[in-house]
Design a protein around this motif. Structure first.
Motif, PDB file in Angstrom:
ATOM      1  N   LEU A  45       0.855  -1.199   0.000  1.00  0.00           N
ATOM      2  CA  LEU A  45       0.000   0.000   0.000  1.00  0.00           C
ATOM      3  C   LEU A  45       0.886   1.243   0.000  1.00  0.00           C
ATOM      4  O   LEU A  45       2.009   1.213   0.499  1.00  0.00           O
ATOM      5  N   PRO A  46       0.368   2.360  -0.539  1.00  0.00           N
ATOM      6  CA  PRO A  46       1.163   3.586  -0.492  1.00  0.00           C
ATOM      7  C   PRO A  46       1.332   4.078   0.946  1.00  0.00           C
ATOM      8  O   PRO A  46       0.745   3.528   1.878  1.00  0.00           O
ATOM      9  N   LYS A 126      -9.111 -10.051   5.385  1.00  0.00           N
ATOM     10  CA  LYS A 126      -9.074  -9.506   4.032  1.00  0.00           C
ATOM     11  C   LYS A 126      -8.985  -7.994   4.076  1.00  0.00           C
ATOM     12  O   LYS A 126      -9.304  -7.368   5.100  1.00  0.00           O
ATOM     13  N   TYR A 127      -8.556  -7.431   2.967  1.00  0.00           N
ATOM     14  CA  TYR A 127      -8.410  -5.984   2.879  1.00  0.00           C
ATOM     15  C   TYR A 127      -9.441  -5.427   1.909  1.00  0.00           C
ATOM     16  O   TYR A 127      -9.648  -5.971   0.823  1.00  0.00           O
ATOM     17  N   ASN A 128     -10.107  -4.355   2.318  1.00  0.00           N
ATOM     18  CA  ASN A 128     -11.032  -3.659   1.427  1.00  0.00           C
ATOM     19  C   ASN A 128     -10.454  -2.291   1.067  1.00  0.00           C
ATOM     20  O   ASN A 128      -9.830  -1.635   1.910  1.00  0.00           O
ATOM     21  N   ILE A 129     -10.690  -1.874  -0.149  1.00  0.00           N
ATOM     22  CA  ILE A 129     -10.093  -0.622  -0.627  1.00  0.00           C
ATOM     23  C   ILE A 129     -11.031   0.570  -0.383  1.00  0.00           C
ATOM     24  O   ILE A 129     -12.093   0.416   0.200  1.00  0.00           O
ATOM     25  N   ALA A 130     -10.609   1.734  -0.874  1.00  0.00           N
ATOM     26  CA  ALA A 130     -11.314   2.985  -0.538  1.00  0.00           C
ATOM     27  C   ALA A 130     -12.760   3.025  -1.030  1.00  0.00           C
ATOM     28  O   ALA A 130     -13.575   3.771  -0.482  1.00  0.00           O
ATOM     29  N   ASN A 131     -13.117   2.220  -2.038  1.00  0.00           N
ATOM     30  CA  ASN A 131     -14.528   2.216  -2.460  1.00  0.00           C
ATOM     31  C   ASN A 131     -15.375   1.360  -1.513  1.00  0.00           C
ATOM     32  O   ASN A 131     -16.586   1.270  -1.670  1.00  0.00           O
ATOM     33  N   PRO A 134     -13.865  -5.418  -1.690  1.00  0.00           N
ATOM     34  CA  PRO A 134     -12.685  -6.273  -1.569  1.00  0.00           C
ATOM     35  C   PRO A 134     -11.566  -5.824  -2.513  1.00  0.00           C
ATOM     36  O   PRO A 134     -11.833  -5.345  -3.625  1.00  0.00           O
ATOM     37  N   ALA A 135     -10.332  -5.977  -2.060  1.00  0.00           N
ATOM     38  CA  ALA A 135      -9.182  -5.581  -2.878  1.00  0.00           C
ATOM     39  C   ALA A 135      -9.195  -6.340  -4.201  1.00  0.00           C
ATOM     40  O   ALA A 135      -9.455  -7.543  -4.224  1.00  0.00           O
ATOM     41  N   PRO A 136      -8.907  -5.657  -5.297  1.00  0.00           N
ATOM     42  CA  PRO A 136      -8.855  -6.355  -6.582  1.00  0.00           C
ATOM     43  C   PRO A 136      -7.608  -7.240  -6.683  1.00  0.00           C
ATOM     44  O   PRO A 136      -6.688  -7.124  -5.871  1.00  0.00           O
ATOM     45  N   GLU A 137      -7.625  -8.093  -7.728  1.00  0.00           N
ATOM     46  CA  GLU A 137      -6.529  -9.056  -7.865  1.00  0.00           C
ATOM     47  C   GLU A 137      -5.161  -8.401  -7.933  1.00  0.00           C
ATOM     48  O   GLU A 137      -4.176  -8.963  -7.466  1.00  0.00           O
ATOM     49  N   LYS A 138      -5.075  -7.180  -8.519  1.00  0.00           N
ATOM     50  CA  LYS A 138      -3.731  -6.613  -8.642  1.00  0.00           C
ATOM     51  C   LYS A 138      -3.128  -6.330  -7.254  1.00  0.00           C
ATOM     52  O   LYS A 138      -1.925  -6.427  -7.068  1.00  0.00           O
ATOM     53  N   ILE A 139      -3.960  -6.059  -6.278  1.00  0.00           N
ATOM     54  CA  ILE A 139      -3.430  -5.858  -4.921  1.00  0.00           C
ATOM     55  C   ILE A 139      -3.138  -7.207  -4.244  1.00  0.00           C
ATOM     56  O   ILE A 139      -2.076  -7.401  -3.660  1.00  0.00           O
ATOM     57  N   THR A 140      -4.078  -8.154  -4.349  1.00  0.00           N
ATOM     58  CA  THR A 140      -3.843  -9.431  -3.659  1.00  0.00           C
ATOM     59  C   THR A 140      -2.653 -10.178  -4.276  1.00  0.00           C
ATOM     60  O   THR A 140      -1.882 -10.822  -3.570  1.00  0.00           O
ATOM     61  N   GLU A 141      -2.473 -10.041  -5.590  1.00  0.00           N
ATOM     62  CA  GLU A 141      -1.314 -10.680  -6.224  1.00  0.00           C
ATOM     63  C   GLU A 141      -0.014 -10.025  -5.755  1.00  0.00           C
ATOM     64  O   GLU A 141       0.978 -10.701  -5.478  1.00  0.00           O
TER      65      GLU A 141
END
Ligand code: G16
Length: 543
Positions: A45-46, A126-131, A134-141
């Motif tokens: 994460l940033p 699990k991690y959920n993003i700002a929207n 659930p985090a999209p695959e590019k984050i989980t990968e």
């Protein structure tokens, strides 16, 4: 700042699935295991300076321990603020609502959803993003890759903080606010639904039995139904969240919520029954002596959405996961709105909702939701039904039957073969995939196959492609058998076989599903040798 050297790669081969990482509690209790996941997440994460993180879970065993570990690591990561649910509790839909309400950069959900809990049960994260989704695959990968090289855990040296009293305290320089888990969620529900109408419904004697299955939905259902809507005390049963869910399986389907179904089939049955799962994002709706399938539920909600305040402005489109029945497609077609078919997993709906393409969505796995948040939402679905009953004066059964009458019935059943070996499951899917090209035009077990494929999805918003999402064998009228492996189990593999048959003839709508679907079950057996490959004579669970 405390830097702990971690044993190399405890997270190895633990690629987060569609809903994050789910494992036995004992696996999570291994030194450095949870920390490795969280460090991998924080590393991809940033910078967190000035950012808010939301944190909460379904209250299962290890929830409190994990919450304290994550708080100390979030302080080391440099978050300005963490909003944590009182007692470490937040339902999955509430995490989504709180992220969106406060403009948080993301949230961590501690839950293994509908999987059993307790020291011998499962835990998950699990991690959920700002929207809020659930985090999209590019984050989980990226997390998975990072987890292979994490060698240091960054934390701060600080005692546990009190989670049971509302208020703000500091952990290092990070502000920790313990929030009421229900308030923001209740407020959102009041904006979407006709609370006055539903209050009148309960005041007129309407009886609901809501089974919270000793999971996190209890406090929400109590506050909304018995509190804000004035339903009689005792409407919500099994309302206190327990670390082991009272030893039960908090998965609302007719098998695990057998007690609820029993009550709805009794002589003095209430008007409606409902249940939610471990983290309160799934729902089951039952009428008097009438069980509603999740696929039919979505279709009914769509057909009547204009009657509900939050959806009066219109529905831009609807989405369902591929194995979900096509009942909603038929309603959407009649309404002239688009219907999207996505792979299994709620995250696929998020992109469509963010782009304004979809307002309602749902899955066969007892998940229904809308663009009010970016997770499925159990209590929301129950309120939607209550609102419809209040406006139409119709019963649950009458609403479903009217939909069948107008659009035909998609008779549906899911057969689960649980706890089979990973190698058998892989072999079954491999052999089936290898035979796909030979199936179209062929007649198997008396069914003529129109087409067969391995579902592949191109996201209409970002163009990303998800392949191998489940094998479909489809007949001319849309009736089908679908095969996929579960992504949420923790014991071996689970094969899911979904059977769906379109029945336009109203005089046949009461045929038992087992009978109506027998030809498709025979087709599935002929195509995939299920008995031989799984070593099981029949499914372990049929819903
Ligand atoms: C999760 C996802 C759902 C998905 C389900 C599939 O549900 O959030 O979107 O439908 O998994 O489960 P399986 O892969 O076992 O069929 P939940 O409620 O477990 O988070």
């Amino acid at each position: 700042m405390l830097t702990i050297r971690t044993p190399s790669h405890p997270f190895k081969d633990q690629r987060p699935g569609t809903s994050g990482l789910r494992k036995k509690v004992a696996v999570f209790q291994q030194p450095g295991y949870l920390e490795n996941f969280v460090q991998a997440l924080f590393d991809v994460l940033p910078d967190a300076a000035g950012q808010t993180l939301v944190l909460g879970g379904d209250g299962r065993f290890y929830n409190r321990v994990a919450t304290q570990i994550i708080l100390r690591m979030a302080a080391a990561k440099g978050y300005a603020r963490v909003l944590v649910g009182q007692g470490g509790i937040l339902s999955t839909p509430a995490v989504s609502a709180v992220i969106r309400h406060h403009g948080a950069s993301g949230g961590i959900v501690l839950s293994a959803s509908h999987n059993p809990g307790g020291p011998e049960g499962d835990f998950g994260i699990k991690y959920n993003i700002a929207n809020g989704g659930p985090a999209p695959e590019k984050i989980t990968e990226a997390m998975f890759e990072r987890s292979k090289t994490v060698s240091e855990i960054h934390s701060i040296d600080s005692p546990d903080i009190a989670l049971d009293a509302l208020g703000t305290i500091y952990l290092g320089r990070m502000e920790v606010t313990v929030i009421d888990p229900v308030a923001i969620y209740l407020d959102l529900m009041q904006k979407l639904f006709d609370f006055n109408g539903m209050r009148k419904l309960f005041a007129s004697g309407f009886r609901l039995r809501f089974d919270a299955m000793h999971a996190v939905g209890g406090p929400y259902a109590k506050a909304v139904l018995e509190g804000a809507l004035g339903a009689p005390p005792g409407t919500v049963v099994n309302a206190i969240p327990l670390e082991d869910f009272g030893g039960l399986h908090p998965d609302p389907n007719p098998v695990n919520a057998e007690d609820l179904v029993h009550h709805l089939f009794a002589v003095d049955a209430p008007d409606m029954g409902a249940a939610s799962d471990g983290d309160a994002d799934r729902n089951m709706v039952v009428g008097r002596r009438f069980v509603v399938s999740p696929s039919d539920s979505l279709a009914v909600l769509l057909a009547h959405a204009h009657r509900v305040p939050g959806y009066r402005g219109g529905i831009s489109g609807v989405a369902r996961s591929m194995p979900t029945s096509q009942a909603v497609d038929k309603v959407a077609k009649a309404m002239g709105i688009p219907c999207y078919e996505t792979p299994t997993g709620w995250k696929f709906f998020g992109n469509l909702m963010d782009a304004g393409l979809v307002s309602l969505c749902g899955e066969e796995s007892y998940g229904t939701g809308s663009n009010h948040i970016r997770e499925k939402d159990g209590l929301w679905a129950v309120l939607f039904w209550l609102n419809l009953i209040a406006v139409t004066g119709e019963s649950v059964e009458a609403l479903v039957r009217a939909m069948w009458k107008e659009h035909g019935r998609c008779v549906y059943s899911r057969h689960d073969y649980e706890g089979i070996s990973l190698s058998s499951a892989d072999a079954l899917m491999r052999d089936l995939r290898a035979s796909l090209h030979s199936l179209p035009g062929k007649s198997l077990a008396g069914c003529s196959i129109d087409f067969a494929d391995d579902f592949s999805y191109t996201d209409p918003v970002d163009g990303s492609v998800s392949e191998r999402q489940g094998v479909r064998i489809v007949l001319k009228d849309g009736s089908r058998a679908v095969f996929r492996l579960s992504g949420t189990g923790t014991d071996g593999a689970t094969l899911r076989l979904y059977l769906e048959r379109f029945e336009p003839d109203i005089s046949r709508h009461d045929l038992p599903a087992e009978e109506a679907l027998a030809p498709l079950a025979a087709l599935a057996e002929a195509a995939a040798n299920v008995r031989l490959q799984t070593g099981m004579d029949c499914p372990s669970v049929t819903t």
